[in-house]
Motif scaffolding. Sequence first.
Motif, PDB file in Angstrom:
ATOM      1  N   UNK A 233      -4.625   2.304   4.031  1.00 43.69           N
ATOM      2  CA  UNK A 233      -5.914   2.761   3.528  1.00 43.69           C
ATOM      3  C   UNK A 233      -5.819   2.904   2.014  1.00 43.69           C
ATOM      4  N   UNK A 234      -6.939   2.752   1.346  1.00 42.62           N
ATOM      5  CA  UNK A 234      -6.964   2.922  -0.108  1.00 42.62           C
ATOM      6  C   UNK A 234      -7.003   4.414  -0.460  1.00 42.62           C
ATOM      7  N   UNK A 235      -6.522   4.719  -1.641  1.00 38.47           N
ATOM      8  CA  UNK A 235      -6.583   6.095  -2.120  1.00 38.47           C
ATOM      9  C   UNK A 235      -8.026   6.604  -2.074  1.00 38.47           C
ATOM     10  N   UNK A 236      -8.166   7.840  -1.613  1.00 35.58           N
ATOM     11  CA  UNK A 236      -9.486   8.423  -1.457  1.00 35.58           C
ATOM     12  C   UNK A 236     -10.074   8.233  -0.079  1.00 35.58           C
ATOM     13  N   UNK A 237      -9.437   7.398   0.714  1.00 39.68           N
ATOM     14  CA  UNK A 237      -9.939   7.104   2.051  1.00 39.68           C
ATOM     15  C   UNK A 237      -9.501   8.117   3.081  1.00 39.68           C
ATOM     16  N   UNK A 238      -9.816   7.810   4.346  1.00 46.72           N
ATOM     17  CA  UNK A 238      -9.540   8.723   5.455  1.00 46.72           C
ATOM     18  C   UNK A 238      -8.876   7.985   6.605  1.00 46.72           C
ATOM     19  N   UNK A 239      -8.107   8.715   7.364  1.00 50.31           N
ATOM     20  CA  UNK A 239      -7.514   8.228   8.602  1.00 50.31           C
ATOM     21  C   UNK A 239      -7.456   9.380   9.592  1.00 50.31           C
ATOM     22  N   UNK A 240      -7.481   9.033  10.875  1.00 51.24           N
ATOM     23  CA  UNK A 240      -7.331  10.043  11.915  1.00 51.24           C
ATOM     24  C   UNK A 240      -6.184   9.653  12.827  1.00 51.24           C
ATOM     25  N   UNK A 241      -5.205  10.520  12.915  1.00 53.02           N
ATOM     26  CA  UNK A 241      -4.073  10.308  13.810  1.00 53.02           C
ATOM     27  C   UNK A 241      -4.298  11.071  15.111  1.00 53.02           C
ATOM     28  N   UNK A 242      -3.827  10.469  16.205  1.00 54.01           N
ATOM     29  CA  UNK A 242      -3.887  11.115  17.513  1.00 54.01           C
ATOM     30  C   UNK A 242      -2.503  11.095  18.143  1.00 54.01           C
ATOM     31  N   UNK A 243      -2.249  12.086  18.975  1.00 57.79           N
ATOM     32  CA  UNK A 243      -0.972  12.138  19.693  1.00 57.79           C
ATOM     33  C   UNK A 243      -1.203  12.817  21.030  1.00 57.79           C
ATOM     34  N   UNK A 244      -0.854  12.101  22.107  1.00 56.96           N
ATOM     35  CA  UNK A 244      -1.028  12.627  23.458  1.00 56.96           C
ATOM     36  C   UNK A 244       0.322  12.796  24.131  1.00 56.96           C
TER      37      UNK A 244
ATOM     38  N   UNK B  35       3.146   4.807  10.949  1.00 56.03           N
ATOM     39  CA  UNK B  35       3.174   4.597   9.498  1.00 56.03           C
ATOM     40  C   UNK B  35       1.790   4.792   8.896  1.00 56.03           C
ATOM     41  N   UNK B  36       1.735   5.569   7.846  1.00 56.59           N
ATOM     42  CA  UNK B  36       0.526   5.718   7.036  1.00 56.59           C
ATOM     43  C   UNK B  36       0.870   5.259   5.622  1.00 56.59           C
ATOM     44  N   UNK B  37       0.118   4.284   5.135  1.00 54.01           N
ATOM     45  CA  UNK B  37       0.340   3.757   3.793  1.00 54.01           C
ATOM     46  C   UNK B  37      -0.952   3.881   2.998  1.00 54.01           C
ATOM     47  N   UNK B  38      -0.867   4.537   1.854  1.00 52.41           N
ATOM     48  CA  UNK B  38      -2.029   4.736   0.995  1.00 52.41           C
ATOM     49  C   UNK B  38      -1.804   3.953  -0.291  1.00 52.41           C
ATOM     50  N   UNK B  39      -2.676   2.999  -0.536  1.00 47.03           N
ATOM     51  CA  UNK B  39      -2.535   2.162  -1.729  1.00 47.03           C
ATOM     52  C   UNK B  39      -3.348   2.751  -2.879  1.00 47.03           C
ATOM     53  N   UNK B  40      -2.851   2.524  -4.087  1.00 44.04           N
ATOM     54  CA  UNK B  40      -3.533   3.083  -5.262  1.00 44.04           C
ATOM     55  C   UNK B  40      -4.553   2.115  -5.822  1.00 44.04           C
TER      56      UNK B  40
ATOM     57  N   UNK C  16       1.807   8.627   1.603  1.00 41.92           N
ATOM     58  CA  UNK C  16       2.457   7.528   2.310  1.00 41.92           C
ATOM     59  C   UNK C  16       3.750   8.000   2.952  1.00 41.92           C
ATOM     60  N   UNK C  17       3.858   7.799   4.266  1.00 43.71           N
ATOM     61  CA  UNK C  17       5.022   8.255   5.019  1.00 43.71           C
ATOM     62  C   UNK C  17       4.888   7.821   6.472  1.00 43.71           C
ATOM     63  N   UNK C  18       5.949   8.014   7.221  1.00 46.23           N
ATOM     64  CA  UNK C  18       5.865   7.921   8.677  1.00 46.23           C
ATOM     65  C   UNK C  18       5.499   9.314   9.177  1.00 46.23           C
TER      66      UNK C  18
END
Length: 121
Positions: free
Chosen positions: A12-23, A116-121, A90-92
């Motif tokens: 995702x680009x910087x400033x963006x959003x993501x939603x992680x889930x874990x079951x 993995x979550x990667x945030x690009x600048x 940015x991290x696992x």
Amino acid sequence: QVQLEESGGGLVQAGGSLRLSCTARGSIFRINLMGWYRQAPGKQRELVATIPSGGSTNYANSVKGRFTISRDNAANTVYLQMGSLKPEDTAVYYCTANLRRWQAGPSSPYWGQGTQVTVSS
């Protein structure tokens, strides 16, 4: 056996959003604390946020005001809504659950495989 299955990571680009889930799946009596940790390359794993089965949430100072942790107890699922993402996020990301597999059993921590979550600048 108990497994924690994560999803939702990505680029995702910087400033963006993501939603992680874990079951959490398997033979589970009760889940106490659930949470998210992360590990960036060359760094130690660090706490991101935790949420008990009842009570207040806890966040790392670096994510306060940007990330929100929540859970669905009926579905044994924890979520991490991440907003205003920065390259330093940015991290696992690993989910964790402290749970009992039977009523008289011990409460033990379980971990997901990481996403993995990667945030690009």
